[in-house]
Design a protein around this motif. Structure first.
Motif, PDB file in Angstrom:
ATOM      1  N   THR A 101       0.337  -4.979  -0.753  1.00  0.00           N
ATOM      2  CA  THR A 101      -0.140  -3.618  -1.027  1.00  0.00           C
ATOM      3  C   THR A 101       0.176  -3.239  -2.467  1.00  0.00           C
ATOM      4  O   THR A 101       0.923  -3.945  -3.164  1.00  0.00           O
ATOM      5  CB  THR A 101       0.543  -2.610  -0.090  1.00  0.00           C
ATOM      6  N   ALA A 102      -0.366  -2.114  -2.897  1.00  0.00           N
ATOM      7  CA  ALA A 102      -0.079  -1.620  -4.243  1.00  0.00           C
ATOM      8  C   ALA A 102       1.426  -1.452  -4.427  1.00  0.00           C
ATOM      9  O   ALA A 102       1.993  -1.871  -5.454  1.00  0.00           O
ATOM     10  CB  ALA A 102      -0.801  -0.297  -4.483  1.00  0.00           C
ATOM     11  N   GLU A 133      -0.908   8.038  -3.622  1.00  0.00           N
ATOM     12  CA  GLU A 133      -1.564   8.079  -2.303  1.00  0.00           C
ATOM     13  C   GLU A 133      -2.213   6.739  -1.933  1.00  0.00           C
ATOM     14  O   GLU A 133      -2.690   6.570  -0.808  1.00  0.00           O
ATOM     15  CB  GLU A 133      -2.619   9.187  -2.289  1.00  0.00           C
ATOM     16  N   ARG A 134      -2.219   5.787  -2.859  1.00  0.00           N
ATOM     17  CA  ARG A 134      -2.815   4.472  -2.599  1.00  0.00           C
ATOM     18  C   ARG A 134      -1.759   3.396  -2.395  1.00  0.00           C
ATOM     19  O   ARG A 134      -2.067   2.200  -2.436  1.00  0.00           O
ATOM     20  CB  ARG A 134      -3.721   4.085  -3.777  1.00  0.00           C
ATOM     21  N   ALA A 135      -0.525   3.792  -2.175  1.00  0.00           N
ATOM     22  CA  ALA A 135       0.584   2.838  -2.089  1.00  0.00           C
ATOM     23  C   ALA A 135       0.353   1.755  -1.051  1.00  0.00           C
ATOM     24  O   ALA A 135       0.762   0.603  -1.224  1.00  0.00           O
ATOM     25  CB  ALA A 135       1.890   3.577  -1.803  1.00  0.00           C
ATOM     26  N   GLY A 136      -0.301   2.097   0.072  1.00  0.00           N
ATOM     27  CA  GLY A 136      -0.478   1.146   1.160  1.00  0.00           C
ATOM     28  C   GLY A 136      -1.752   0.335   1.088  1.00  0.00           C
ATOM     29  O   GLY A 136      -2.027  -0.470   1.991  1.00  0.00           O
ATOM     30  N   ALA A 151      -1.321  -2.443 -12.003  1.00  0.00           N
ATOM     31  CA  ALA A 151      -0.691  -3.406 -12.910  1.00  0.00           C
ATOM     32  C   ALA A 151       0.181  -2.689 -13.949  1.00  0.00           C
ATOM     33  O   ALA A 151       1.263  -3.174 -14.314  1.00  0.00           O
ATOM     34  CB  ALA A 151      -1.757  -4.254 -13.600  1.00  0.00           C
ATOM     35  N   ILE A 152      -0.287  -1.533 -14.417  1.00  0.00           N
ATOM     36  CA  ILE A 152       0.509  -0.753 -15.367  1.00  0.00           C
ATOM     37  C   ILE A 152       1.755  -0.202 -14.679  1.00  0.00           C
ATOM     38  O   ILE A 152       2.861  -0.230 -15.237  1.00  0.00           O
ATOM     39  CB  ILE A 152      -0.350   0.369 -15.985  1.00  0.00           C
ATOM     40  N   ALA A 153       1.601   0.298 -13.446  1.00  0.00           N
ATOM     41  CA  ALA A 153       2.762   0.790 -12.691  1.00  0.00           C
ATOM     42  C   ALA A 153       3.779  -0.319 -12.491  1.00  0.00           C
ATOM     43  O   ALA A 153       4.996  -0.090 -12.587  1.00  0.00           O
ATOM     44  CB  ALA A 153       2.304   1.349 -11.341  1.00  0.00           C
ATOM     45  N   ARG A 154       3.310  -1.521 -12.210  1.00  0.00           N
ATOM     46  CA  ARG A 154       4.206  -2.674 -12.047  1.00  0.00           C
ATOM     47  C   ARG A 154       4.964  -2.955 -13.341  1.00  0.00           C
ATOM     48  O   ARG A 154       6.168  -3.248 -13.332  1.00  0.00           O
ATOM     49  CB  ARG A 154       3.397  -3.903 -11.627  1.00  0.00           C
TER      50      ARG A 154
END
Length: 242
Positions: A101-102, A133-136, A151-154
């Motif tokens: 997941t995200a 809200e897209r975490a899953g 990818a930026i959040a990672r």
């Protein structure tokens, strides 16, 4: 007072096999909380500069200092730790694992470092790119722009001193590119994140505070507070002279 440099390249040269010189005595600094775009004709050394600055490639000579650490003084293990903890990297291809997941993709750098990622830390990183809200959701359930934001959040989850981006909008359409560029701009303005981006696109480069131009492995000037037309004109002159 000018902000301190998060990254400094000092007299950096990078030779490859068959006499190819990708960087030729390059000296440049990237200040904290600024957004720099790096441009140049194909083969000018843009990606090599990014890779040397991020510790992904070692220069043939010269020094690279990141977050106060001279990379030449670090062994492989300490360099790996510095890259993992203090350097974020975003590529043109999103490089997300399709089965995760995200949230799981964002948590991956922490897990690989042997840390237990906190749920709140992961959600904060996704929230910073507007995707809490897209975490899953898995990558196949996300648009291209959303995947790049994951990818930026990672890259941001470790709270790096600098975020390097190599053609981050290269695989995106114009509208989605604007969305990702706006996010990078907001990270600089709202969170004082240092961003260094390689791009071929004058529109993308105009989102930066300055544009640095490379040709034949050397720096050929820069523009501050750049406009798209100025960037495009400078690039035309560079390409005509190469």
């Amino acid at each position: 007072m000018n902000p301190p440099h998060v990254v400094d390249l000092i007299g950096v040269t990078r030779h490859y096999a068959h006499g190819v010189t990708a960087l030729d005595d390059v000296s440049i600094g990237f200040a904290a909380g600024t957004f720099t775009a790096v441009m140049g004709p194909s083969g000018s050394g843009k990606s090599t500069l990014l890779q040397c600055a991020a510790g992904l490639d070692r220069p043939s000579s010269g020094r690279v200092v990141v977050d106060g650490q001279d990379l030449a003084a670090l062994g492989d293990r300490r360099l790996t730790l510095l890259r993992r903890d203090r350097i974020g990297f975003v590529f043109q291809s999103f490089n997300l694992l399709p089965s995760l997941t995200a949230a799981q993709n964002v948590a991956l750098p922490l897990r690989l470092a042997g840390r237990r990622p906190g749920h709140r830390q992961v959600l904060e990183s996704l929230a910073a790119v507007g995707l809490a809200e897209r975490a899953g959701h898995r990558p196949a359930e996300l648009s291209g722009g959303q995947q790049q934001r994951v990818a930026i959040a990672r890259a941001l989850v470790t709270r790096p001193a600098v975020l390097f981006a190599d053609e981050p909008t290269g695989a995106l359409d114009a509208a989605t590119s604007r969305e990702v560029l706006r996010l990078l701009r907001d990270l600089v303005d709202g969170q004082a994140q240092t961003v260094v981006m390689v791009t071929h696109d004058p529109v993308a480069a105009a989102c930066a505070d300055r544009v640095v131009f490379l040709a034949d492995g050397r720096i050929y000037g820069e523009l501050r507070d750049p406009r798209t037309e100025e960037i495009a004109t400078r690039m035309l002159h560079l390409e005509a002279s190469c």
